[in-house]
Enzyme design. Structure first.
Site, mmCIF file in Angstrom:
data_model
loop_
_atom_site.group_PDB
_atom_site.id
_atom_site.type_symbol
_atom_site.label_atom_id
_atom_site.label_comp_id
_atom_site.label_asym_id
_atom_site.label_seq_id
_atom_site.Cartn_x
_atom_site.Cartn_y
_atom_site.Cartn_z
ATOM 1 N N GLU A 70 0.841 -1.199 0.000
ATOM 2 C CA GLU A 70 0.000 0.000 0.000
ATOM 3 C C GLU A 70 0.874 1.245 0.000
ATOM 4 O O GLU A 70 1.981 1.221 0.546
ATOM 5 C CB GLU A 70 -0.894 0.013 1.251
ATOM 6 C CG GLU A 70 -1.682 -1.259 1.478
ATOM 7 C CD GLU A 70 -2.021 -1.473 2.956
ATOM 8 O OE1 GLU A 70 -2.593 -0.549 3.565
ATOM 9 O OE2 GLU A 70 -1.682 -2.542 3.499
ATOM 10 N N LYS A 128 2.514 4.615 1.232
ATOM 11 C CA LYS A 128 2.819 5.140 2.574
ATOM 12 C C LYS A 128 2.545 6.641 2.568
ATOM 13 O O LYS A 128 3.366 7.435 2.121
ATOM 14 C CB LYS A 128 4.275 4.862 2.941
ATOM 15 C CG LYS A 128 4.654 5.271 4.362
ATOM 16 C CD LYS A 128 6.084 4.870 4.675
ATOM 17 C CE LYS A 128 6.456 5.272 6.093
ATOM 18 N NZ LYS A 128 6.438 6.739 6.283
ATOM 19 N N ASP A 172 2.123 10.415 3.616
ATOM 20 C CA ASP A 172 2.891 11.303 4.480
ATOM 21 C C ASP A 172 1.922 12.211 5.231
ATOM 22 O O ASP A 172 1.625 13.328 4.817
ATOM 23 C CB ASP A 172 3.858 12.138 3.627
ATOM 24 C CG ASP A 172 4.943 12.782 4.459
ATOM 25 O OD1 ASP A 172 5.110 12.380 5.628
ATOM 26 O OD2 ASP A 172 5.635 13.684 3.947
ATOM 27 N N TYR A 220 -5.901 1.738 7.702
ATOM 28 C CA TYR A 220 -5.112 0.668 7.093
ATOM 29 C C TYR A 220 -4.768 -0.505 8.011
ATOM 30 O O TYR A 220 -4.107 -1.445 7.576
ATOM 31 C CB TYR A 220 -3.813 1.231 6.519
ATOM 32 C CG TYR A 220 -2.950 1.990 7.512
ATOM 33 C CD1 TYR A 220 -2.205 1.336 8.484
ATOM 34 C CD2 TYR A 220 -2.877 3.379 7.461
ATOM 35 C CE1 TYR A 220 -1.420 2.030 9.376
ATOM 36 C CE2 TYR A 220 -2.081 4.080 8.351
ATOM 37 C CZ TYR A 220 -1.357 3.403 9.303
ATOM 38 O OH TYR A 220 -0.580 4.087 10.196
ATOM 39 N N LYS A 226 11.200 2.938 1.236
ATOM 40 C CA LYS A 226 11.301 4.387 1.056
ATOM 41 C C LYS A 226 11.805 4.710 -0.347
ATOM 42 O O LYS A 226 12.768 4.113 -0.824
ATOM 43 C CB LYS A 226 12.239 4.991 2.108
ATOM 44 C CG LYS A 226 11.809 4.731 3.554
ATOM 45 C CD LYS A 226 10.418 5.250 3.855
ATOM 46 C CE LYS A 226 10.365 6.750 3.949
ATOM 47 N NZ LYS A 226 10.988 7.324 5.132
ATOM 48 N N CYS A 267 34.864 30.955 18.646
ATOM 49 C CA CYS A 267 33.404 30.793 18.648
ATOM 50 C C CYS A 267 32.742 32.075 18.155
ATOM 51 O O CYS A 267 32.994 33.158 18.695
ATOM 52 C CB CYS A 267 32.906 30.454 20.058
ATOM 53 S SG CYS A 267 31.105 30.368 20.183
ATOM 54 N N CYS A 311 30.628 33.648 21.367
ATOM 55 C CA CYS A 311 31.234 34.182 22.592
ATOM 56 C C CYS A 311 32.682 34.619 22.415
ATOM 57 O O CYS A 311 33.275 35.213 23.324
ATOM 58 C CB CYS A 311 31.137 33.162 23.724
ATOM 59 S SG CYS A 311 32.151 31.682 23.480
ATOM 60 N N CYS A 343 32.969 24.596 20.937
ATOM 61 C CA CYS A 343 33.264 25.673 21.872
ATOM 62 C C CYS A 343 33.127 25.099 23.276
ATOM 63 O O CYS A 343 32.066 24.565 23.632
ATOM 64 C CB CYS A 343 32.294 26.843 21.684
ATOM 65 S SG CYS A 343 32.426 28.103 22.970
ATOM 66 N N CYS A 360 29.180 30.328 27.114
ATOM 67 C CA CYS A 360 28.766 30.620 25.746
ATOM 68 C C CYS A 360 27.246 30.804 25.692
ATOM 69 O O CYS A 360 26.494 29.879 26.025
ATOM 70 C CB CYS A 360 29.190 29.496 24.812
ATOM 71 S SG CYS A 360 28.697 29.770 23.095
#
Length: 667
Positions: free
Chosen positions: A113, A115, A117, A223, A311, A405, A408, A423, A428
């Site tokens: 069947e 699938k 979404d 289903y 899939k 970073c 920060c 970091c 931070c």
């Protein structure tokens, strides 16, 4: 009009309207126009207005009758609603077929069947009448969306065939055309657009006001029969036909396949035809047709062995990288993200794609200004597949990760054995904000209404620096924030207060301990029962717990030996957060069954299998899905199958339900 005559007319109109719903949504063969249908609804409403005491709860006029809710209740599913394992290639399907045939007692056939979404829903009918509906939730508990599901005209409030009890699983969705029309309407009203049909369906069904749900063009296909009293179903194809006879909508694009070759051929056919359907699908579902073999095939921790999702290959498109920016996550990891020329892929417009780490950028030689092929991994997460280097003009710029970073300004480092740059600054702000967002998220403490934008407002206003500060927020200060009136502020603070009761599994996940996901958090919570016991556990002991490996154990120990984290835990306890397993399971009976392994089979009379499992686990026992030489007891109910045969061959002690209840002192 005589009341008895009115009663007969009302009943006749209800039957006629439901018949037209059946023809429209199930048979796809309407016999009247929309105007004629609306006229019949109007006739029914007029009669019911004249005779309100004759209104039936399942009358078509009562579909939008529920009042707005403050919050959804929860529904405990009779059995766990498992997700499906995925197959991406032909060989995956052949492996699935081989494993199933090795366990089965006879030749197998399959049903395939589409699938869809959408959003998983569960419907409950008693004596043919719709009484309750829920979302899948975490598989064990879902949200009670009964009033919202009543608004879907494709779902009958009264079945065409009655059984004492029917529980059925399906998918709610919005078609492509309806989605486009819905977004067009929202654009005209200057409302935010939905990202894709799935989000639109999920958001529509989770509205607290059923009138909002009723305004959305939702449909559903059913289903899977989860439970049926009054009739035995031995084949999945028979189950689908039964649902159709009952008046429930079932997808007609399904096929019975005699072998795996036919399955593969049908799946491959839909790879190319998927866009012809009026709704979004992301694959095909393959199910063993012989329902009476399901128990023999069994389940894994996450998915059944009698079904699998094939899939589709990800849809790929070409676009351009305009820039690469750096984000800092809650654990300090620096993640590069490509800012793209917006492009439509797999149903949504994509403008960003994660580049994951420095090594990937170097390996694929990704540069700012490159044309690239992108796809959605699993049709969800945008990713760069390849660079079209032949389209380079010479103006493209190589990208280098920063040495400090960006949030920060502190130096960044790369730990041994890791690909990520991190970091390590304890101050931070980006890490702190991401940590706060994670803490209140749906899968963690689930604080309704407290999203990323509000968290950032709290941070910038200096109201919150740690998660403990959330529980000290003053109402008068929160009200002062932008777009935050008395009502909104009060609701958020009430939701924060309510989160104190979430219990240990949610809190452990919310704390953001590295490598501790939802499943590990639940395992640890159930094992220790209280946070203090977990904090005292040694690393060596943690490694002995099933599913807790050396990496997780090391991370847990490091977290709880950190003085700052110890102080945070103390604050949270003082603020009243529950640091034990939620109330219904927090009373710890003696663990006299610890070390023993049980397997349950057949139908129990006084308990469901799930209830029996919970009772055994509460006493320290492990409940396995399959019989092996390590099994200590098999609990056999009515219609016990192959598990009983295997247990007897291995000499394993077999208990009746009565003997089990006596053993655990339940009776």
């Amino acid at each position: 009009m005589d009341k008895e005559i009115a009663k007969k007319q009302i009943e006749a109109l209800i039957q006629e309207i439901e018949e037209h719903n059946y023809r429209y949504y199930v048979l796809d063969n309407p016999t009247i126009t929309d105007q004629e249908y609306d006229e019949k609804i109007a006739q029914l409403e007029a009669l019911e207005n004249d005779y309100p005491d004759l209104i039936e709860v399942d009358s078509p006029t009562q579909r939008v009758n529920g009042k707005p809710l403050e919050a959804f209740g929860t529904v405990a599913h009779r059995q766990p609603l498992l997700s499906l394992a995925n197959a991406f290639h032909e060989q995956d399907l052949r492996d699935f077929d081989r494993r199933a045939r090795e366990k089965a007692s006879r030749p197998l056939t399959y049903m395939v069947e589409p699938k869809i979404d959408g959003l998983t829903i569960v419907l409950h009918y008693e004596q043919g009448r719709f009484v309750r509906g829920a979302t899948r939730g975490d598989g064990e508990r879902g949200e009670d969306i009964t009033e919202n599901l009543k608004t879907l005209r494709s779902l009958p409030l009264r079945l065409r065939q009655e059984w004492p009890y029917l529980e059925v699983r399906g998918e709610a969705f919005i078609s492509k055309a309806d989605f486009a029309h819905l977004n067009q309407e929202r654009e005209e009203k200057e409302e935010p657009l939905f990202a894709n049909p799935r989000n639109a369906a999920a958001g529509s069904l989770r509205q607290l006001d059923p009138k909002v749900t009723a305004s959305r063009p939702l449909r559903a296909y059913l289903y899977n029969i989860l439970h049926l009293d009054g009739e035995k179903v031995s084949e999945h194809s028979q189950a689908l036909e039964l649902l159709e006879r009952a008046g429930l909508p079932v997808n007609k694009e399904r096929k019975y396949c005699q072998n795996i070759d036919e399955v593969i051929s049908y799946c491959q056919e839909w790879i190319h035809k998927r866009h012809e359907l009026p709704y979004e699908i992301d694959g095909m579902v393959v199910k063993v047709n012989e329902v009476d073999e399901y128990e023999r095939l069994g389940v894994t921790a996450k998915s059944p062995r009698y079904a699998i999702a094939f899939k589709f290959p990800a849809e790929q498109v070409v676009t351009k990288i305009n820039n690469i920016i750096i984000g800092v996550g809650r654990t300090g990891v620096l993640t590069p993200t490509a800012e793209l020329e917006p492009v439509r892929v797999a149903g949504t417009t994509v403008s960003r794609a994660s580049l994951h780490n420095e090594d990937l950028i170097r390996e694929k030689d990704i540069r700012i200004g490159d044309y690239v092929i992108i796809q959605k991994a699993g049709d969800i997460i945008p990713e760069v597949v390849a660079v079209l280097s032949e389209r380079r003009s010479g103006e493209e710029k190589p990208f280098a990760m920063p040495t400090f970073c960006p949030e920060c300004g502190e130096p960044i480092s790369r730990l041994a054995g890791e690909v990520a740059l991190r970091c390590t600054s304890a101050t931070c702000p980006a890490q702190a904000i991401e940590g706060l967002i994670h803490f209140v998220s749906r899968d963690a403490m689930n604080v309704e209404g407290l999203g990323p934008a509000v968290i950032e407002q709290f941070w910038k206003a200096g109201l919150v620096q740690t998660v403990a500060d959330l529980y000290r927020l003053p109402l008068d200060e929160v009200i002062k924030l932008e777009r935050m009136g008395q009502k909104s502020a009060t609701k958020i603070l009430q939701a924060i207060e309510e989160s104190k009761k979430r219990g240990l599994p949610a809190l452990l996940f919310a704390l953001g301990i590295r490598h501790v996901g939802q499943k590990a958090a639940k395992t640890l919570a159930n094992h220790f029962g209280h946070l203090d016991k977990l904090m005292e556990a040694e690393e060596e002991y943690l490694q002995k717990i099933e599913e807790i490996g050396p990496k997780i154990a090391q991370s847990i120990k490091a977290y709880f030996t950190n003085p700052a984290n110890q102080e945070l835990i103390k604050e949270l306890k003082d603020l009243g957060l529950s640091v034990e397993v939620a109330t219904e399971t927090s009373s710890q009976p003696n663990q006299d069954l610890e070390g023993l392994t049980y397997v349950l089979t057949g139908t129990l009379e006084k308990l469901s299998r799930k209830e029996a499992q919970a009772l055994l686990e509460a006493r320290g026992a492990k409940v396995a899905s399959a019989v092996s030489k390590n099994t200590d007891y098999l609990v056999a109910g009515a219609s016990a199958g192959s598990k009983l045969d295997k247990a007897q061959k291995l000499g394993i002690t077999v208990l009746s339900e009565k003997e089990l209840l006596e053993q655990i002192g339940w009776e």
